[in-house]
Scaffold this motif. Sequence first.
Motif, PDB file in Angstrom:
ATOM      1  N   ASN A  80      24.501  35.541  39.808  1.00 25.61           N
ATOM      2  CA  ASN A  80      24.869  36.903  39.468  1.00 25.61           C
ATOM      3  C   ASN A  80      26.084  36.830  38.539  1.00 25.61           C
ATOM      4  O   ASN A  80      27.160  36.387  38.945  1.00 25.61           O
ATOM      5  N   PHE A  81      25.899  37.269  37.301  1.00 24.03           N
ATOM      6  CA  PHE A  81      26.951  37.168  36.286  1.00 24.03           C
ATOM      7  C   PHE A  81      28.227  37.878  36.716  1.00 24.03           C
ATOM      8  O   PHE A  81      29.332  37.357  36.535  1.00 24.03           O
ATOM      9  N   LYS A  82      28.097  39.073  37.310  1.00 24.07           N
ATOM     10  CA  LYS A  82      29.273  39.832  37.744  1.00 24.07           C
ATOM     11  C   LYS A  82      30.044  39.067  38.823  1.00 24.07           C
ATOM     12  O   LYS A  82      31.269  38.992  38.786  1.00 24.07           O
ATOM     13  N   ILE A 129      29.980  35.788  39.302  1.00 19.64           N
ATOM     14  CA  ILE A 129      30.558  34.593  38.684  1.00 19.64           C
ATOM     15  C   ILE A 129      31.865  34.931  37.984  1.00 19.64           C
ATOM     16  O   ILE A 129      32.867  34.216  38.129  1.00 19.64           O
ATOM     17  N   ILE A 130      31.879  36.028  37.242  1.00 20.66           N
ATOM     18  CA  ILE A 130      33.103  36.452  36.546  1.00 20.66           C
ATOM     19  C   ILE A 130      34.194  36.772  37.567  1.00 20.66           C
ATOM     20  O   ILE A 130      35.350  36.355  37.410  1.00 20.66           O
ATOM     21  N   ASN A 149      27.216  31.158  43.071  1.00 23.35           N
ATOM     22  CA  ASN A 149      28.141  31.827  42.151  1.00 23.35           C
ATOM     23  C   ASN A 149      29.550  31.269  42.291  1.00 23.35           C
ATOM     24  O   ASN A 149      30.283  31.151  41.311  1.00 23.35           O
TER      25      ASN A 149
END
Length: 187
Positions: A3-5, A7-8, A133
Amino acid sequence: MLNFKEIISVTLILFSVIDVIGTLPVIIDLRKKTGKIESEKATLASALLMVAFLFVGESILKLFGVDVSSFAVAGALIIFLLGLEMILGRNIFKADDHGAGSSHIVPIAFPLIAGAGTMTTILSLKAEYATANILVGILINLVLIYAVLKSSEWIENRIGPGGINILRKVFGIILLAISIKLIKNNF
């Protein structure tokens, strides 16, 4: 699964806690005393510590009868104090004076990079985010850590002491906000 969010979020949280920019004065001082920093060895040792704690840290907690949510709240309190320390410029936690260990792994990898705050944060993150993540966030931070260690002299010349101080205060505020969110989500 990735999940990109998340990970950020994990990357920014770990970056704030590890505070490789805030530890630049210590890294620069060590480099001046010994002539060089062994960036590869320090980064690899940090990676081993963080990943190992991600996978066996919860088992260690169970051994002591502590659940991850309770540890997350305790970790949030430590993160809160670290944030205060960064903003106020006061030392709440005493730094261990290890001297120049072999390859600088001891003072840099532990406790500067993968110290108690980082370990606590990793377990706190495990209560909130998927393990995959978190691993990606750790990897991104390791790349950033390596880059900072490798270019500490260049960074010192470009940012200057005032710039490093401003970055430290900004990351302190971010840590305070993160700690409050962790406490709210785990109560």
